[in-house]
Scaffold this motif. Structure first.
Motif: not given
Length: 589
Positions: A15-28
């Protein structure tokens, strides 16, 4: 970039990785691993540019890793291989450990290296779960972000790894101990297996897996003897001292991990209880207790740390008593701080599942936690700061939202919704819309997605975000509390809160009554599948598929549908009309 997280479970790190990648603008998106064919089909439907595996116990099919860049985050330093990396590291007293991002290949943990990080391990044995949610999580996130950057660079090639033989899975024979062994040796064995799988031993004549161990002060007793009990834990004599054991899982089929006193039951007859109030001076600085209160000048500090963040009625009663004591003091600020591993995850599903009458246990639990929530909301003698030092989920998120200030540690994850066949209570229909607005509150409840602290502060769910490192967070929290302890401003805020509470058109009782009316149907008529969902959670059953809300955008593949609220069966099995459930957030007063 389109990134797919292939995971065995959507755990805290994922979940932490999912949140960080979404915050960075990626489609996750997320794909929960099933059979090799299900994995291959799910990847094909998602069509990602990169596959990341933050928590994967399953083998990646060759069809997947041969066609798409697939990187596994392994919780061990470069060269480490095997499924019990952290267990061996803690058991053997490693002082440095790491995380390695490896490309998936045929051999497990043997692929080329994309990124790696190392970190120090404390000399005192950490609980495996604490090491995982702390330094391992931090290192894994850094590796994940580096992998994404490198995946976008066409000139990058991963570094071939020198392949060593993998270490075997740690077995119970590797973990075993005798109560006559040294305290530190036993403590290290138990903590290396905590939270899973525990260490098989015998406590009070009960064969059980032991967890949640803490040093005790008693010495000189017969090893293995039960010396005392306190707050769900039992004190067991060792070869040179004693250990508090907080949780046990009875061996054999159907055993559920519960507080040790619950597991032992009648075996504790004659074992003395040694209560310790939150504000009492302990017999030793590190004495076992789950709730502690102290004050520094105008600031009261109430710290609670419940195993895995789960709160049974006993935990709630202890916290409530401590809250009332803290609120009666002549302080201006009250800081309510949860544990570093977890702030709170709401009611204790394991205790409920293990109870003779789970419905009655669930009802008692929600009533008990609601009392804590009401105490926080209604506190007008102090300005209340809810300090989320650890992640929180469901009712555990809602628990602190009635505070005047919500201050989270950077990097934690919040899951502000209910997803186990329960409508939810904890006065969330009162507190949540007052923080984020009625429309957004409803979306949070309906969408059922994790939030990073960056997202949470942006929407107003929390007010402040402090440093990631626990010690730095503590120092920051002290400065925050001191800032709010100014006599004049604190008095004005308390008075404003008292006026607002007194002027509410709809009393707090009404919000709770509405919530409990819905909860009663979930608990006693099982209209939304609470019993099955609870059992699946406690037994760690694999889901049948990935919830649709977690899939990559545009994924047309199979998904696990959301649970539908169903009607009740009549006395003769006749289906009644489906229950219409009112919106989770009522019209605001």
């Amino acid at each position: 970039m389109r990134i797919l997280l292939l995971v065995s479970a959507f755990n805290g790190l994922s979940q932490r990785v999912w949140c960080a990648l979404r915050d960075a603008g990626h489609q996750v998106g997320v794909l929960l691993a099933g059979s090799e064919q299900q994995i291959a089909d799910g990847v094909r439907a998602a069509d990602p540019e990169l596959i990341l595996c933050p928590f994967l116990k399953d083998r990646v099919p060759a069809e997947v890793w041969q066609r798409r860049p697939t990187v596994i985050l392994h919780p061990g330093p470069v060269g480490d291989r095997g499924p019990s990396s952290l267990d061996w590291a803690i058991s053997e007293g490693a002082r440095t450990w790491g995380v390695t991002a490896l490309q998936a290949v045929e051999e497990l943990d043997a692929g080329p290296i994309w990124a790696s990080r190392t970190f120090d391990v404390p000399a005192a044995p950490p609980r495996k779960s604490a090491l995982y949610t702390g330094p391992v999580s931090d290192a894994a996130l850094e590796c994940a972000l580096e992998v994404v950057t490198k995946a976008a660079d066409p000139s990058f090639s991963p570094v071939p790894a020198s392949v060593a033989a993998p270490r075997p899975m740690m077995r119970q024979s590797d973990r075993s101990f005798d109560w006559g062994d040294a305290t530190d040796a036993i403590l290290r064995r138990i903590r290396a297996a905590d939270g899973s799988p525990g260490v098989l031993t015998e406590v009070g004549g009960l064969p059980a897996y032991a967890y949640d161990a803490h040093r005790g002060a008693a010495r000189g007793a017969r090893p293995g003897a039960l010396l005392s009990r306190r707050q769900g834990a039992v004190l067991v004599a060792t070869g040179d001292g004693s250990l508090w054991i907080g949780h046990l899982r009875p061996a054999g089929p159907g055993g559920i991990k519960v507080p040790a006193t619950t597991a032992l039951g009648e075996r504790l007859r004659g074992v003395p209880n040694s209560p310790l109030e939150a504000h009492a001076q302990p017999e030793a600085p590190a004495a076992y207790r789950q709730v502690r209160y102290r004050r520094t000048g105008a600031i009261g500090w109430l710290h609670f740390d419940f195993y895995n963040g789960a709160m049974a009625p006993g935990h709630c009663r202890r916290l409530l008593a401590a809250l009332r004591h803290a609120a009666a003091q002549d302080t201006r600020v009250l800081v309510l701080r949860g544990g570093t591993e977890a702030f709170s995850n709401g009611i204790h599903l394991n205790v409920i599942e293990a109870a003779p009458d789970p419905a009655a246990a669930a009802w008692a639990n929600i009533r008990a936690i609601n009392q804590v929530c009401r105490e926080i909301i209604g506190c007008t003698r102090q300005l209340v700061v809810a300090a989320y030092a650890g992640s929180a989920g469901a009712g555990g998120v809602m628990l602190g939202l009635g505070a005047d200030v919500v201050a989270a540690r950077d990097g934690i994850v919040l899951n502000p919704y209910y997803d186990i066949g329960l409508y939810g209570s904890e006065l969330h229909t009162y507190t949540l819309p007052r923080r984020v607005g009625a429309d957004r509150a409803q979306r949070l409840i309906d969408e059922k997605l994790p939030l990073s602290t960056a997202q949470a502060v942006r929407i107003g769910l929390i007010d402040e975000v402090g440093p990631r490192h626990p010690e730095a967070y503590s120092q920051w929290l002290t400065l925050l509390a001191e800032r709010h302890s100014d006599a004049r401003s604190a008095r004005k805020r308390r008075a404003a809160k008292a006026r607002r509470l007194a002027g509410e058109r709809i009393p707090l009782d009404v919000y709770e009554t509405r919530e409990l009316a819905e909860m009663s149907r979930d608990i006693y008529t099982d209209r939304s599948g609470f019993a099955a969902a609870r059992q699946a959670f406690v037994r760690k059953a694999r889901p049948d598929g990935t919830p649709r809300r977690l899939l990559l955008a545009g994924n047309a593949g199979p998904a696990l549908p959301g649970r539908q609220r169903t009607g009740n069966s009549g006395p003769a099995g006749e289906r009644r009309a489906p229950i219409t459930v009112r919106p989770a957030v009522p019209v605001s007063a």
